[in-house]
Motif scaffolding. Structure first.
Motif, short mmCIF file in Angstrom:
data_model
loop_
_atom_site.label_atom_id
_atom_site.label_comp_id
_atom_site.label_asym_id
_atom_site.label_seq_id
_atom_site.Cartn_x
_atom_site.Cartn_y
_atom_site.Cartn_z
N GLY A 1 1.07 -1.16 -0.16
CA GLY A 1 0.07 -0.03 -0.02
C GLY A 1 0.82 1.32 -0.07
O GLY A 1 1.90 1.04 0.40
N GLU A 2 0.19 2.51 -0.60
CA GLU A 2 0.89 3.62 -0.33
C GLU A 2 1.03 4.04 0.95
O GLU A 2 0.67 3.77 1.88
N ASN A 3 2.13 5.31 1.24
CA ASN A 3 2.49 5.74 2.42
C ASN A 3 1.43 6.22 3.05
O ASN A 3 0.53 7.11 2.34
N GLY A 4 0.78 6.19 4.20
CA GLY A 4 -0.25 6.78 4.83
C GLY A 4 -1.32 5.79 4.91
O GLY A 4 -2.47 6.46 5.30
N THR A 5 -1.43 4.70 4.20
CA THR A 5 -2.57 3.78 4.23
C THR A 5 -2.87 3.27 5.58
O THR A 5 -3.87 2.87 5.53
N VAL B 1 0.64 -14.85 1.71
CA VAL B 1 -0.61 -14.29 1.21
C VAL B 1 -0.30 -12.77 1.15
O VAL B 1 0.64 -12.30 1.97
N ASP B 2 -0.91 -11.95 0.25
CA ASP B 2 -0.63 -10.48 0.33
C ASP B 2 -2.00 -9.74 0.54
O ASP B 2 -3.03 -10.30 0.20
N ILE B 3 -2.00 -8.69 1.17
CA ILE B 3 -2.89 -7.89 1.40
C ILE B 3 -2.77 -6.37 0.93
O ILE B 3 -1.73 -5.70 1.61
N VAL B 4 -3.49 -5.87 0.11
CA VAL B 4 -3.16 -4.82 -0.67
C VAL B 4 -4.11 -3.85 0.22
O VAL B 4 -5.33 -3.78 0.14
N VAL B 5 -3.54 -2.69 0.83
CA VAL B 5 -4.43 -1.60 1.64
C VAL B 5 -4.82 -0.61 0.37
O VAL B 5 -3.81 -0.01 -0.04
N PRO B 6 -5.91 -0.29 0.47
CA PRO B 6 -6.33 0.61 -0.68
C PRO B 6 -6.14 2.13 -0.35
O PRO B 6 -6.14 2.52 0.78
N PRO B 7 -5.72 2.92 -1.20
CA PRO B 7 -5.42 4.53 -1.00
C PRO B 7 -6.91 5.16 -0.60
O PRO B 7 -7.80 4.66 -0.85
N PHE C 1 -6.03 13.55 -1.53
CA PHE C 1 -5.28 12.60 -0.34
C PHE C 1 -3.99 11.92 -0.93
O PHE C 1 -4.07 10.66 -0.69
N PRO C 2 -2.99 12.66 -1.50
CA PRO C 2 -1.89 11.59 -2.03
C PRO C 2 -1.08 11.26 -0.49
O PRO C 2 -0.25 10.13 -0.60
N GLY C 3 -1.33 11.75 0.85
CA GLY C 3 -0.82 11.41 1.77
C GLY C 3 -1.69 10.39 2.53
O GLY C 3 -1.37 9.96 3.66
N ASN C 4 -2.79 10.04 1.98
CA ASN C 4 -3.88 9.11 2.53
C ASN C 4 -4.38 9.45 3.85
O ASN C 4 -4.66 10.47 4.18
N VAL C 5 -4.72 8.33 4.67
CA VAL C 5 -5.12 8.68 5.99
C VAL C 5 -4.27 9.26 6.88
O VAL C 5 -5.05 10.30 7.69
N ARG C 6 -3.09 9.21 6.86
CA ARG C 6 -2.31 10.16 7.47
C ARG C 6 -2.37 11.62 7.28
O ARG C 6 -2.40 12.33 8.24
N GLU C 7 -2.42 11.77 6.22
CA GLU C 7 -2.74 13.41 5.59
C GLU C 7 -3.96 13.77 6.29
O GLU C 7 -4.08 15.11 6.69
#
Length: 450
Positions: free
Chosen positions: A174-178, A310-316, A359-365
């Motif tokens: 996942g992207e940074n901040g997800t 197993v992989d888990i992809v956290v969505p932006p 929100f390029p910084g996602n939840v953290r932003e």
């Protein structure tokens, strides 16, 4: 329905598995029927209204190798939508089983199973404890709650719920901040190791000289500043979970050393010749995309396979539009309490302005933006003017007004229309092509008044 009144059909091409399940279930249920050939499903379901079908996912390539379970699941559902299906799979097929849940399966079990878990799963399905939509509103990660009710987050929650109790190594992408660290913590807190250590290591921040000493430990005198024996973080996580964050940032030499430890399940501290056995559940995370991880000039494929059962992809956050309001209310409540302020109400323009931001910084932003708003606001109502994006954030903001090419809702609406027209209004085919559930497609049709 109670177990003793249930009729169960088991389909698996392994005779030993059929025998084992017949012996397990026969004393507990009203009727248990077993069959090696999935081609008999049609006639079997025509004769008997089974409450549950326990279905293997592979049948020696009779349909499409690796997808047989999905094919027969759809066949069963086409014959009787009320029949519950429990899929049986191996670790390597977990992603396929997750897809099966989206296609309408009630649950799945990983081989080899524990009898108690097997019976518990059947009872859960019979008792209709799983909601009809299969939705999970949130998932606990220690004292932190992962908030989300969007379709993409529900998929993540389902995967965590299924994978956490296993010993499978997990790669969180996942992207940074997800919130990849929260996913890792949720996996641990919902695992059989939840009462054991959870050790987080930002391996990307470890220098080449610190990598071995921090992870594997050292003996007194191993190097100039080694004044006493010290356990490494692998040992510290023994019997628990080791979370290696930013795994994509380590160099090839470090990757080779890590691979050796994971293959041998033992570490040798610096300055010692005696290996120490380790018992850990491994979770890794990276913001690298899968294409980068598949480039052997940057990352060893054998290590990727080792860490990625197993992989888990956290969505932006930009793909979680329906979660923004819920997350916003949560963070505002947290910061109002932190800064001793009264509770806030939200003006409609406040939420609207947030949803226009990419929100390029996602939840953290989002978190930082809301903390700033709570600190700077004097009144009890948060308005659009109270949202101040930094120059870095504003440069990434996409206006949804007067620019349909950047309007995600419009793009989604057009995509749904295109697929529906292509499939002549067939909901099942359209949902499958779009990669969402029938229920999710119906919600979107209602949302966009299609």
């Amino acid at each position: 329905m109670v177990l003793r009144k249930a009729s169960i059909l088991v389909i698996d091409d392994d005779a030993d598995i059929l025998t084992a399940l017949r012996l397990l279930l026969k004393p507990l249920v009203k009727e248990v029927v077993t069959d090696k050939n999935p081609n008999n499903i049609n006639s079997l379901l025509t004769k008997t209204a089974f409450d549950i079908v326990i279905l293997d996912m592979n049948f020696n390539g009779l349909v499409n190798t690796g997808n047989e379970g999905i094919f027969w699941l759809n066949k069963i559902k086409s014959l009787n939508t009320e029949t519950s299906v429990i899929l049986m799979t191996a670790y390597a097929d977990i992603d396929l089983a997750i897809r099966g849940l989206k296609e309408g399966a009630s649950d799945f079990l990983v081989k080899p199973w524990k009898n108690e878990k097997f019976i518990e799963t059947i009872n859960t399905v019979l008792g209709k404890k799983r909601t009809k939509s299969g939705k999970i509103k949130h998932l606990n990660a220690n004292s932190t709650r992962i908030i989300g009710e969007s379709d993409v987050m529900i998929d993540v929650f389902v995967k965590i719920k299924k994978v956490a109790p296993t010993e499978a190594n997990v790669l969180v992408l996942g992207e940074n901040g997800t919130g990849k660290d929260l996913i890792a913590r949720a996996l641990h807190d919902n695992s059989n190791r939840k009462n054991q250590p959870f050790v987080k290591v930002d391996v990307g921040a470890l220098t080449a000289s610190l990598f071995e000493s921090e992870l594997f430990g050292y003996k007194k005198g191993a190097f100039t500043d080694a004044r006493e024996d010290r356990k490494g973080l692998f040992e510290a996580a023994d019997t628990g979970t080791l979370f290696l964050d930013e795994i994509g940032n380590i160099n090839l030499n470090q990757q080779a050393k890590l691979l050796t430890v994971l293959q041998n399940r033992q570490v040798t501290p610096l300055g010692s010749n005696t290996p120490i056995p380790i018992d850990i559940r491994l979770i890794c995370a990276t913001n690298f995309d899968p294409k980068t991880l598949s480039d052997e000039k940057k990352f060893r494929k054998d290590l990727v396979y080792r860490i990625n059962t197993v992989d888990i992809v956290v969505p932006p956050l930009r793909e979680r539009d329906t979660d923004i309001t819920k997350l916003t209310k949560h963070f505002i409540s947290v910061y109002a309490e932190k800064y001793n302020k009264n509770s806030f109400s939200l003006d409609t323009g406040f939420i609207s302005k947030l949803k226009q931001h990419s929100f390029p910084g996602n939840v953290r932003e989002l978190q930082y933006i809301l903390e700033r708003a709570v600190i700077m606001t004097d009144g009890d109502v948060l308005k659009a003017d109270d949202l101040v994006f930094s120059s870095i954030e504003s440069s990434s903001t996409k206006s949804h007004i007067g620019n349909s090419s950047h309007n995600l809702n419009e793009l989604e609406k057009n995509a749904i229309l295109t697929v529906l027209e292509k499939n002549k209004g067939n909901i099942s085919k359209s949902a499958k092509e779009l990669g969402i559930t029938r229920a999710a497609l119906y919600r979107r049709i209602e949302k966009y008044e299609l």
